[in-house]
Enzyme design. Structure first.
Site, PDB file in Angstrom:
ATOM      1  N   HIS A   1      -6.479   3.164  -3.490  1.00  0.00           N
ATOM      2  CA  HIS A   1      -6.213   2.985  -2.107  1.00  0.00           C
ATOM      3  C   HIS A   1      -6.834   4.450  -1.565  1.00  0.00           C
ATOM      4  O   HIS A   1      -6.006   5.053  -0.676  1.00  0.00           O
ATOM      5  CB  HIS A   1      -4.941   2.764  -1.574  1.00  0.00           C
ATOM      6  CG  HIS A   1      -4.545   2.441   0.050  1.00  0.00           C
ATOM      7  ND1 HIS A   1      -5.392   1.941   0.880  1.00  0.00           N
ATOM      8  CD2 HIS A   1      -3.427   3.115   0.743  1.00  0.00           C
ATOM      9  CE1 HIS A   1      -5.048   1.861   1.903  1.00  0.00           C
ATOM     10  NE2 HIS A   1      -3.706   2.674   1.926  1.00  0.00           N
TER      11      HIS A   1
ATOM     12  N   ASP B   1       0.774  -1.145   0.174  1.00  0.00           N
ATOM     13  CA  ASP B   1       0.135  -0.253  -0.210  1.00  0.00           C
ATOM     14  C   ASP B   1       0.955   1.311   0.051  1.00  0.00           C
ATOM     15  O   ASP B   1       1.972   1.436   0.639  1.00  0.00           O
ATOM     16  CB  ASP B   1      -0.812   0.022   1.207  1.00  0.00           C
ATOM     17  CG  ASP B   1      -1.914  -0.988   1.424  1.00  0.00           C
ATOM     18  OD1 ASP B   1      -1.926  -1.903   0.159  1.00  0.00           O
ATOM     19  OD2 ASP B   1      -2.933  -1.007   2.156  1.00  0.00           O
ATOM     20  N   ASP B   2       0.130   2.449  -0.257  1.00  0.00           N
ATOM     21  CA  ASP B   2       0.705   3.919  -0.179  1.00  0.00           C
ATOM     22  C   ASP B   2       1.671   4.405  -1.353  1.00  0.00           C
ATOM     23  O   ASP B   2       2.005   5.374  -0.859  1.00  0.00           O
ATOM     24  CB  ASP B   2       1.281   3.805   1.348  1.00  0.00           C
ATOM     25  CG  ASP B   2       0.160   3.752   2.385  1.00  0.00           C
ATOM     26  OD1 ASP B   2      -0.842   3.412   2.263  1.00  0.00           O
ATOM     27  OD2 ASP B   2       0.733   3.508   3.589  1.00  0.00           O
TER      28      ASP B   2
ATOM     29  N   HIS C   1      -5.748   9.349   1.401  1.00  0.00           N
ATOM     30  CA  HIS C   1      -5.558   8.372   2.377  1.00  0.00           C
ATOM     31  C   HIS C   1      -6.309   9.068   3.857  1.00  0.00           C
ATOM     32  O   HIS C   1      -5.740   8.999   4.768  1.00  0.00           O
ATOM     33  CB  HIS C   1      -4.106   8.243   2.680  1.00  0.00           C
ATOM     34  CG  HIS C   1      -3.590   7.105   3.395  1.00  0.00           C
ATOM     35  ND1 HIS C   1      -4.014   6.880   4.745  1.00  0.00           N
ATOM     36  CD2 HIS C   1      -3.419   5.801   2.733  1.00  0.00           C
ATOM     37  CE1 HIS C   1      -3.800   5.437   5.348  1.00  0.00           C
ATOM     38  NE2 HIS C   1      -2.980   4.960   3.964  1.00  0.00           N
TER      39      HIS C   1
ATOM     40  N   TYR D   1      -6.657   2.261   6.364  1.00  0.00           N
ATOM     41  CA  TYR D   1      -6.684   1.785   7.705  1.00  0.00           C
ATOM     42  C   TYR D   1      -7.773   0.649   7.691  1.00  0.00           C
ATOM     43  O   TYR D   1      -8.148   0.186   8.913  1.00  0.00           O
ATOM     44  CB  TYR D   1      -7.228   2.881   8.605  1.00  0.00           C
ATOM     45  CG  TYR D   1      -6.299   4.384   8.545  1.00  0.00           C
ATOM     46  CD1 TYR D   1      -5.069   4.322   8.870  1.00  0.00           C
ATOM     47  CD2 TYR D   1      -6.745   5.448   7.974  1.00  0.00           C
ATOM     48  CE1 TYR D   1      -4.456   5.617   8.886  1.00  0.00           C
ATOM     49  CE2 TYR D   1      -6.213   6.713   7.515  1.00  0.00           C
ATOM     50  CZ  TYR D   1      -4.988   6.499   8.337  1.00  0.00           C
ATOM     51  OH  TYR D   1      -4.448   7.777   7.853  1.00  0.00           O
TER      52      TYR D   1
ATOM     53  N   HIS E   1       3.341  -2.730   3.131  1.00  0.00           N
ATOM     54  CA  HIS E   1       3.412  -1.345   2.472  1.00  0.00           C
ATOM     55  C   HIS E   1       4.688  -1.147   1.590  1.00  0.00           C
ATOM     56  O   HIS E   1       5.574  -1.773   1.968  1.00  0.00           O
ATOM     57  CB  HIS E   1       3.361  -0.289   3.572  1.00  0.00           C
ATOM     58  CG  HIS E   1       2.227  -0.169   4.481  1.00  0.00           C
ATOM     59  ND1 HIS E   1       1.851  -1.223   5.390  1.00  0.00           N
ATOM     60  CD2 HIS E   1       1.076   0.659   4.133  1.00  0.00           C
ATOM     61  CE1 HIS E   1       0.537  -1.093   5.962  1.00  0.00           C
ATOM     62  NE2 HIS E   1      -0.025  -0.030   5.310  1.00  0.00           N
TER      63      HIS E   1
HETATM   64 ZN   LIG Z   1      -2.624   3.027   3.452  1.00  0.00          ZN
END
Ligand SMILES: [Zn+2]
Length: 221
Positions: free
Chosen positions: A90, A39-40, A94, A131, A183
């Site tokens: 995603h 992720d991210d 965020h 989250y 991540h």
């Molecule tokens: Zn995230």
């Protein structure tokens, strides 16, 4: 020397017959599939190294990108797909989506669909809420855009400074069809990738795609 030649010839025949049967040697070793997720991203700082490590270790994964970063680093989105990864949504910035209005959630999701598509990553069919926080509003917007919500079965804890061995151990708990949260930014996650590949291989598990129909890990295809 002759024994070695005979052995090599036999081995070559075995490989040839496997190929002739149309089944890659790797496929025969897969008794199940797991969904690795990162992720991210994307970013110039982390995405290239993660993609290199995954490719070098024969792993494919789903990258849950933030729209703001897909817009900022479109070449990294293309690098993800070129490396054989799958790209998911995603959100754009965020946020805690469960604290937002339906219009705000719609904006977060739709702008990310556009940013990833414009970057060349295709139109995502998977969505991971930041989250793992979701509610009826979030799910109604997911449905509007044809997105399957994907949370996770196992949390690697990499976001919380988990050690390399703890990240590997979390991957070792995966069973067929399950999805693990990781991540792209923790250094320990990058370091863990070779051992993740070995522990999965030792259990006959292969890295698969996440099915938009079920949200479970399945064979790529
Ligand atoms: Zn995230």
């Amino acid at each position: 020397m002759r024994r070695l030649s005979t052995f090599l010839a036999t081995a070559a025949l075995a490989v040839a017959s496997t190929i002739a049967a149309g089944a890659p040697a790797q496929a025969a070793a897969c008794s199940g599939y797991v969904g690795l997720t990162f992720d991210d991203g994307p970013s110039n700082a982390h995405t290239p190294a993660i993609l290199n490590a995954l490719r070098q270790n024969g792993l494919r994964a789903t990258m849950f990108n933030e729209g703001q970063y897909a817009a900022a680093y479109p070449a990294q989105v293309r690098a993800q797909t070129s490396a054989g990864m799958w790209v998911g949504n995603h959100s754009y910035t965020h946020p805690h989506l469960t604290q937002q209005s339906q219009a705000q959630v719609d904006s977060e999701i739709s702008r990310t669909q556009q940013a990833i598509s414009a970057a060349g990553g295709g139109t995502p069919r998977l969505f991971r809420p930041p989250y793992g926080e979701t509610n009826a509003t979030v799910q109604s917007v997911e449905a509007k855009y044809g997105l399957r919500q994907v949370i996770w079965d196992v949390d690697s804890g990499d976001w919380n400074n988990a050690s390399v061995s703890a990240i590997v151990a979390a991957n070792a708990r995966l069973t067929n069809g399950q999805v693990i949260l990781m991540h792209e930014w923790p250094a320990n996650t990058l370091s863990a990738i070779p051992q993740i590949a070995r522990t999965l291989a030792s259990r006959g598990l292969c890295a698969g795609m996440i099915s938009p129909q079920t949200g479970r890990a399945v064979a790529p295809g």
